[in-house]
Structure formats: structure tokens, C-alpha cells
Design a protein around this motif. Structure first.
Motif, PDB file in Angstrom:
ATOM      1  N   THR A 142       1.603   8.133   0.794  1.00 22.61           N
ATOM      2  CA  THR A 142       1.756   7.842   2.234  1.00 22.61           C
ATOM      3  C   THR A 142       2.461   6.508   2.475  1.00 22.61           C
ATOM      4  O   THR A 142       2.744   6.156   3.617  1.00 22.61           O
ATOM      5  CB  THR A 142       0.384   7.826   2.959  1.00 22.61           C
ATOM      6  N   HIS A 143       2.684   5.746   1.397  1.00 18.52           N
ATOM      7  CA  HIS A 143       3.346   4.447   1.543  1.00 18.52           C
ATOM      8  C   HIS A 143       4.804   4.485   1.097  1.00 18.52           C
ATOM      9  O   HIS A 143       5.482   3.462   1.151  1.00 18.52           O
ATOM     10  CB  HIS A 143       2.610   3.380   0.699  1.00 18.52           C
ATOM     11  N   VAL A 144       5.256   5.638   0.617  1.00 14.07           N
ATOM     12  CA  VAL A 144       6.608   5.713   0.053  1.00 14.07           C
ATOM     13  C   VAL A 144       7.667   5.610   1.157  1.00 14.07           C
ATOM     14  O   VAL A 144       8.584   4.801   1.083  1.00 14.07           O
ATOM     15  CB  VAL A 144       6.796   7.014  -0.773  1.00 14.07           C
ATOM     16  N   CYS A 145       7.522   6.407   2.186  1.00 16.84           N
ATOM     17  CA  CYS A 145       8.488   6.374   3.291  1.00 16.84           C
ATOM     18  C   CYS A 145       7.848   7.060   4.503  1.00 16.84           C
ATOM     19  O   CYS A 145       6.796   7.682   4.392  1.00 16.84           O
ATOM     20  CB  CYS A 145       9.789   7.078   2.909  1.00 16.84           C
TER      21      CYS A 145
ATOM     22  N   PRO B 221       8.101  -4.513   8.476  1.00 19.78           N
ATOM     23  CA  PRO B 221       7.023  -5.354   7.956  1.00 19.78           C
ATOM     24  C   PRO B 221       5.727  -5.161   8.748  1.00 19.78           C
ATOM     25  O   PRO B 221       4.639  -5.155   8.174  1.00 19.78           O
ATOM     26  CB  PRO B 221       7.574  -6.774   8.135  1.00 19.78           C
ATOM     27  N   GLU B 222       5.831  -4.948  10.062  1.00 18.44           N
ATOM     28  CA  GLU B 222       4.631  -4.747  10.885  1.00 18.44           C
ATOM     29  C   GLU B 222       3.882  -3.482  10.446  1.00 18.44           C
ATOM     30  O   GLU B 222       2.671  -3.468  10.338  1.00 18.44           O
ATOM     31  CB  GLU B 222       4.993  -4.614  12.372  1.00 18.44           C
ATOM     32  N   GLU B 223       4.650  -2.418  10.206  1.00 20.53           N
ATOM     33  CA  GLU B 223       4.025  -1.152   9.775  1.00 20.53           C
ATOM     34  C   GLU B 223       3.365  -1.307   8.412  1.00 20.53           C
ATOM     35  O   GLU B 223       2.278  -0.784   8.165  1.00 20.53           O
ATOM     36  CB  GLU B 223       5.075  -0.036   9.711  1.00 20.53           C
ATOM     37  N   GLU B 224       4.039  -2.020   7.528  1.00 21.65           N
ATOM     38  CA  GLU B 224       3.497  -2.190   6.173  1.00 21.65           C
ATOM     39  C   GLU B 224       2.193  -2.971   6.181  1.00 21.65           C
ATOM     40  O   GLU B 224       1.329  -2.762   5.339  1.00 21.65           O
ATOM     41  CB  GLU B 224       4.507  -2.919   5.297  1.00 21.65           C
ATOM     42  N   HIS B 225       2.083  -3.900   7.124  1.00 26.50           N
ATOM     43  CA  HIS B 225       0.884  -4.738   7.145  1.00 26.50           C
ATOM     44  C   HIS B 225      -0.131  -4.340   8.204  1.00 26.50           C
ATOM     45  O   HIS B 225      -1.075  -5.066   8.469  1.00 26.50           O
ATOM     46  CB  HIS B 225       1.295  -6.204   7.312  1.00 26.50           C
ATOM     47  N   SER B 226       0.100  -3.162   8.798  1.00 27.99           N
ATOM     48  CA  SER B 226      -0.846  -2.737   9.833  1.00 27.99           C
ATOM     49  C   SER B 226      -2.183  -2.376   9.178  1.00 27.99           C
ATOM     50  O   SER B 226      -2.218  -1.933   8.034  1.00 27.99           O
ATOM     51  CB  SER B 226      -0.297  -1.523  10.583  1.00 27.99           C
ATOM     52  N   PRO B 227      -3.291  -2.561   9.894  1.00 24.68           N
ATOM     53  CA  PRO B 227      -4.607  -2.286   9.310  1.00 24.68           C
ATOM     54  C   PRO B 227      -4.732  -0.852   8.793  1.00 24.68           C
ATOM     55  O   PRO B 227      -5.301  -0.611   7.742  1.00 24.68           O
ATOM     56  CB  PRO B 227      -5.573  -2.515  10.468  1.00 24.68           C
ATOM     57  N   SER B 228      -4.170   0.108   9.513  1.00 22.67           N
ATOM     58  CA  SER B 228      -4.354   1.504   9.088  1.00 22.67           C
ATOM     59  C   SER B 228      -3.668   1.771   7.759  1.00 22.67           C
ATOM     60  O   SER B 228      -4.104   2.579   6.967  1.00 22.67           O
ATOM     61  CB  SER B 228      -3.832   2.470  10.142  1.00 22.67           C
ATOM     62  N   SER B 229      -2.566   1.070   7.510  1.00 23.52           N
ATOM     63  CA  SER B 229      -1.852   1.293   6.257  1.00 23.52           C
ATOM     64  C   SER B 229      -2.469   0.487   5.115  1.00 23.52           C
ATOM     65  O   SER B 229      -2.666   0.966   4.017  1.00 23.52           O
ATOM     66  CB  SER B 229      -0.386   0.896   6.458  1.00 23.52           C
ATOM     67  N   LYS B 230      -2.812  -0.772   5.414  1.00 24.04           N
ATOM     68  CA  LYS B 230      -3.254  -1.681   4.360  1.00 24.04           C
ATOM     69  C   LYS B 230      -4.681  -1.380   3.882  1.00 24.04           C
ATOM     70  O   LYS B 230      -4.965  -1.349   2.697  1.00 24.04           O
ATOM     71  CB  LYS B 230      -3.188  -3.114   4.890  1.00 24.04           C
TER      72      LYS B 230
END
Lengths: 124, 173
Positions: A84-87, B161-170
């Protein structure tokens, strides 16, 4: 004004010392978002991503478990979740496939809640 | 929607014990194959049923290259006459069995070819081949980091960068 011309104007301001740190941070943020957008368009043209979503879901289901490597760490999400982190596309497909989220294998409260929410109406 | 064109009877001999089909690839290669071989494909079987209803012979145009089509025919030829649980529409879905040994060798191709085969198998509705390809691709990416997966697939990071560090992702994956 287009994103690229904005970039050039920012460059001109740097030369003249016309932009402060906060303005530069704002421009960098915009540039990063634009770059991510371009990458998203580029990715969608790749053969690896031009695969029907049901096939991707099927592939992810095989990534979920391996007879020789069962998921034992109950504090963290299972390893397959990195897909889910790839793209964006892979994330969209995985998150919109409730069947992938029906196995709750964690004691982490936020992760369990998230998994339950992603599994929607599918029986666990 | 499948594209079907009428063909001259002389193009496709079809009076033998096993009838022949004419398959036309996207690069316009005409491939004659025995119907029995392709009966594993539900798509082809449905086409053939349609031919029988109209008593006319047709060529079946397929949206992938002859190279890919030949690979699929090779697969179907190998399993000609074999019962594979995955291809049985009445059987329950099989469990997570490993890729069959012959399939492993057959699918020892580069990433792009593997993707072309799975798309062709999906189009032709050959569930056993879709399953083997999906397992092979999963084996290719399983246990890899995000960066390694991107490298394997030639994919760029398209998150802000915002998406990568969002709580749901991290925090939750």
C-alpha cells in the motif's frame, strides 16, 4: 501561471533575494506536490501498473501469507501491507478490496480498528 | 467485447477428430490450434459455443501479441487433458498451494512478460494460469521493502510528503 513558470519566477526571486524562507518552503511544497502528480501520471502508463485491479487484488492476496513465513509480530502491520506504500494505484486497489483486510492479526488498537474499517462488510 | 471476423472455410481445416481454431494475435499473426487445447480457456469455449449456434467458422481476434499467445498455447498444450481444480467452475476456490513445478519453469520470464501473460490469461479466462502468474509475481515482491518493490516494477514514488507522513499511512500501513 503554470507550475514550471512559477518555478522560474521563484528562481528569479532567489537571485534577487526576493523570497523569504517561508515563501521558499511554500514553493518547494507546491513543486513536490506537482512532482508527485507527474509521477502518478507516469506510473499509470507503466505495464506493471496497467493490470486490471482484480488481478492486482489477487496478487496482493498471495503476498499476504507465506507458509514458511507466517506473521507473528502482533504489534505491527503484516509485512505485505507495504504494497500500500508503493504507489497511489496499488494503495487505492488494496484499500478498496475489503477481502484483503478480513484477517485481523494484530493486537495494536489503531491497526485493528483500521483493518476492521477496511474490511467493510466482509465476514472476518 | 471480443472481435470476431468471418474466415474462409479453406483457412481453417476443421473436420478432423479435434477441430481447429484460428486465433489472430494483435500483431496479425494467424495461429491454428486444436480446439481441445484451448478448451481450458472459458473465453474461447464460449466463442466456440457461439460458432456452433451459427454453424459458421470464425477467426478469433485477440488483443495481445503472438509471442504472448504462443506462451499461453504452450501452457494449454502442456495441461491438455489434465484436470486442474482452479479451472473447474463448479469447484471451490483452491487454497494457497505453491506454484506447480512445471509452471515455475514456464513462468521463469522477465517481469514484463509475466505481466503480459497474466493479462492474456485473465482475458482468456484461464484461472489456473492467472493463479500461477499471480503467485509468481507475489513471490517476486514478497518480503521486499517499498523501495525494492518500486525498483522491481520501475515505479516512482508518487506520494506527496504530506501523504507519506500522514497518520493513516505511517501508523497503520
Amino acid at each position: 501561471m503554470s507550475q514550471s513558470s512559477k518555478g522560474w519566477s521563484a528562481k528569479a526571486f532567489i537571485v534577487t533575494g526576493g523570497l523569504g524562507t517561508s515563501e521558499l518552503d511554500r514553493d518547494i511544497g507546491e513543486a513536490e506536490r506537482y512532482l508527485a502528480f507527474l509521477h502518478r501520471i507516469r506510473n499509470r502508463q507503466l505495464p506493471a501498473l496497467r493490470v486490471p485491479s482484480e488481478i492486482l487484488e489477487y496478487i496482493f492476496s498471495f503476498c499476504q501469507c507465506h507458509p514458511e513465513q507466517p506473521h507473528r509480530d502482533r504489534r505491527h502491520p503484516p509485512a505485505w501491507v507495504v504494497v500500500t506504500h508503493v504507489c497511489h494505484l496499488w494503495r487505492d486497489v488494496a484499500l478498496s478490496s475489503p477481502r484483503l483486510w478480513r484477517n485481523v492479526v494484530t493486537y495494536s488498537q489503531p491497526w485493528m480498528e483500521e483493518t476492521l474499517s477496511r474490511s467493510k462488510e466482509v465476514p472476518l | 467485447m471480443p472481435t470476431i471476423v468471418s474466415v474462409d472455410d479453406s483457412t481453417v481445416p476443421g473436420e478432423g477428430s479435434s477441430r481447429l481454431l484460428l486465433l489472430v494475435s494483435s500483431d496479425n499473426k494467424h495461429i491454428v490450434v486444436e480446439e481441445d487445447i484451448m478448451s481450458r480457456s472459458r473465453f474461447i469455449s464460449k466463442q466456440v459455443e457461439g460458432f456452433e449456434a451459427t454453424s459458421q467458422r470464425h477467426a478469433i481476434l485477440l488483443p495481445f501479441s503472438s509471442f504472448v499467445l504462443n506462451k499461453v498455447i504452450e501452457y494449454c498444450s502442456h495441461y491438455r487433458g489434465y484436470y486442474l481444480l482452479e479451472d473447474d467452475p463448479d469447484a471451490a476456490p483452491p487454497g494457497r498451494s505453491p506454484v506447480r513445478e512445471w509452471d515455475q519453469e514456464f513462468l521463469d520470464v522477465d517481469r514484463n512478460m509475466l505481466l503480459r501473460i497474466i493479462k492474456a490469461a485473465h482475458y482468456l479466462e484461464i484461472k489456473s494460469l492467472v493463479g500461477s502468474c499471480a503467485r509468481a509475481i507475489a513471490d517476486m515482491i514478497r518480503g521486499k521493502t517499498t523501495e525494492e518493490m518500486r525498483e522491481i516494477l520501475g515505479v516512482e514514488n508518487d506520494f506527496t510528503p504530506e501523504e507519506e507522513h500522514s497518520p493513516s499511512s505511517k501508523c497503520t500501513g
